[in-house]
Design a protein around this motif. Structure first.
Motif, PDB file in Angstrom:
ATOM      1  N   GLU A 105      -5.147  -0.037  -4.133  1.00 13.12           N
ATOM      2  CA  GLU A 105      -5.105  -0.344  -2.701  1.00 13.12           C
ATOM      3  C   GLU A 105      -6.256  -1.271  -2.310  1.00 13.12           C
ATOM      4  N   ARG A 118       0.906   4.193  -2.830  1.00 12.58           N
ATOM      5  CA  ARG A 118       0.595   5.570  -2.480  1.00 12.58           C
ATOM      6  C   ARG A 118       1.753   6.509  -2.836  1.00 12.58           C
ATOM      7  N   GLN A 119       2.974   6.111  -2.459  1.00 16.11           N
ATOM      8  CA  GLN A 119       4.146   6.947  -2.698  1.00 16.11           C
ATOM      9  C   GLN A 119       4.424   7.110  -4.195  1.00 16.11           C
ATOM     10  N   LYS A 176       0.833  -1.211   0.000  1.00 22.01           N
ATOM     11  CA  LYS A 176       0.000   0.000   0.000  1.00 22.01           C
ATOM     12  C   LYS A 176       0.866   1.259   0.000  1.00 22.01           C
ATOM     13  N   GLU A 177       1.903   1.220   0.825  1.00 23.26           N
ATOM     14  CA  GLU A 177       2.780   2.384   0.939  1.00 23.26           C
ATOM     15  C   GLU A 177       3.457   2.687  -0.396  1.00 23.26           C
ATOM     16  N   LYS A 178       3.887   1.624  -1.076  1.00 27.44           N
ATOM     17  CA  LYS A 178       4.556   1.809  -2.365  1.00 27.44           C
ATOM     18  C   LYS A 178       3.578   2.359  -3.400  1.00 27.44           C
TER      19      LYS A 178
END
Length: 494
Positions: free
Chosen positions: A236, A201-202, A197-199
């Motif tokens: 996501e 979003r970033q 998810k972080e990847k």
């Protein structure tokens, strides 16, 4: 004409009794007598002292067992039998139980206590001398689940979709880089190896910043922004769905959306006759004198990895002492593995269990074909640890390696290679490798095979092999074809 007297309105002095109407040797009396001896304390734990009085659990248990004996599995048909069938009316003492109560009993009350009751019945049979629990015959069968046949969730499909998401992110990142202005200081490009998810979003934020800088004037820019919006909106959410599915799968390769415990397996009794995969369970049983003395339900598609848990269940059912008294286990080649042979040896159980090539070795044509050139028939010098090829050349050990099975069991392999096969007149029939002939051997497994070979070809082993086909196979035939038990309810008795 003369007829026997018939008058439905004829009164009788004493009403008929079920005792008079049910023969002395009727199976319903056997069910009644056996279950009267069972300790129902584990079953009572599922009941509450509060509320309205419940139907007696012994009565409900008798009704369920006798119904299943007579191929009656539907709760509504059981309710009908309690109203119309004198055998059920006798068992229930004329209690009319509705189908909802029947379902609640077998789903919520009986589930936790069933294995305890099952073990008590088997031990009663042992007391009567019908089984000894010292020798068992093991086999498995696939039973279709009560689930939609086309509700697949595949582990490989999830893996492919996640890789596709990574690929789309990477492609959009590269496009955004190509249209970004030279004076912009680019952030560090992300590593597109594993998605999170972080990847997502970033990366989406960085791509968005780059596309804004380009002005978004061209058609390609508009398409890229549309793709970015899709990524923000769906990736996501999709990743959450894939992670939830992977948690359900665990180590399996598939499951059914309508029965998450079921795994897709290839069935022998295929209703469409085209070998389709269907949601199913792998049911394992141990029998003695065609009486089931142990059973387990598995999600694995093959039998080879089920034996350990099956034996653990035997110990849970009957205790450590009975497990230590188990002397012999007979099974087909589906259970023949190094891990299983070691397991049986550790438990001091004599294994009448074939390995995968045992039947072929009994075939004269197979022996003639593989007598000279197969690695199983090469001469091995145990003292100096080398093999001899068909031309008499020494094959010395080059190295050792270890590999693990799907269950994590380590296998130690020894590798041997001939020094020079160039110019050998029988090279073409000896091996097809471009290099010198090499072989790998699992000496631990080969030792087990040698012991099993001698055991199965002994007088007792031949008898056991013949007995296996008439011991456990008819039990499955009775369950699936005579009793028509061909589909299994979700999560039943794991």
């Amino acid at each position: 004409m003369n007829f026997k007297h018939y008058n439905q309105n004829q009164l009788v002095l004493f009403p008929y009794s079920f005792e008079d109407l049910i023969p002395e040797n009727h199976p319903v009396r056997i069910v009644n007598d056996i279950l009267e001896k069972v300790n129902i304390d584990p079953l009572l734990k599922a009941y509450s002292k509060e509320g309205n009085p419940s139907y007696h659990p012994v009565m409900m248990l008798k009704v369920m067992v006798f119904a299943y004996m007579n191929n009656i599995y539907s709760s509504r048909k059981i309710e009908k039998a309690l109203r119309e069938n004198i055998n059920f009316m006798w068992l229930s003492n004329m209690s009319i139980v509705d189908h909802n109560t029947v379902n609640r009993f077998r789903t919520h009350k009986l589930e936790a206590a069933f294995k305890n009751i099952f073990s008590q019945v088997v031990l009663l049979l042992a007391e009567e001398g019908l089984v000894s629990l010292k020798q068992v015959f093991v086999d498995g069968t696939k039973i279709e689940a009560q689930a939609g046949r086309y509700t697949f969730v595949w582990a490989n499909a999830i893996k492919t979709n996640k890789e596709k998401m990574l690929r789309q992110l990477e492609e959009l990142w590269k496009y955004a880089q190509s249209v970004a202005k030279e004076e912009d200081k680019d952030p560090e490009p992300p590593e597109f190896k594993e998605i999170s998810k972080e990847k997502i979003r970033q990366t989406a934020e960085n791509i968005n910043a780059k596309l804004k800088g380009s002005g978004g004037k061209t058609d390609s820019d508009k398409k890229a922004k549309a793709k970015l919006n899709y990524i923000k909106k769906n990736f996501e959410k999709n990743l959450d769905k894939y992670e939830a599915q992977e948690a359900i799968l665990a180590e399996r390769n598939s499951y059914s959306k309508t029965d998450e415990d079921a795994t897709f397996m290839r069935m022998k009794d295929d209703h469409m006759m085209n070998g389709q995969l269907k949601p199913a369970y792998n049911a394992q049983i141990s029998t003695e004198n065609q009486i089931i003395v142990n059973y387990t339900i598995h999600q694995q598609t093959n039998d080879i990895n089920t034996l350990e848990r099956h034996l653990e269940n035997f110990e849970k059912l009957f205790g450590k002492k009975r497990m230590e008294e188990l002397e012999e286990l007979t099974a087909d080649a589906g259970y023949g593995s190094e891990q299983n042979y070691e397991l049986l040896e550790q438990n001091n159980i004599t294994p009448f269990v074939k390995y995968n090539t045992f039947d072929k070795e009994q075939n004269a044509r197979y022996q003639a074909k593989h007598k000279i050139f197969s690695k199983e028939n090469l001469h091995y010098n145990g003292e100096d640890d080398f093999y001899v090829c068909p031309m008499g050349q020494k094959m010395e050990k080059t190295h050792e390696s270890t590999r693990k099975t799907k269950t994590g069991y380590p296998q130690k392999l020894s590798h041997y290679q001939a020094k020079n096969c160039d110019g050998c007149p029988i090279r073409g029939v000896c091996h097809s490798s471009k290099e010198n002939r090499s072989i790998e051997r699992n000496h631990h497994l080969e030792d087990y095979k040698e012991k099993i070979r001698k055991l199965l070809n002994s007088e007792k082993g031949i008898k056991k092999r013949k007995q296996r086909s008439v011991e456990v196979e008819p039990v499955f035939a009775h369950l699936k074809h005579c009793n028509n038990f061909k589909r299994l309810v979700s999560g039943l008795l794991f």
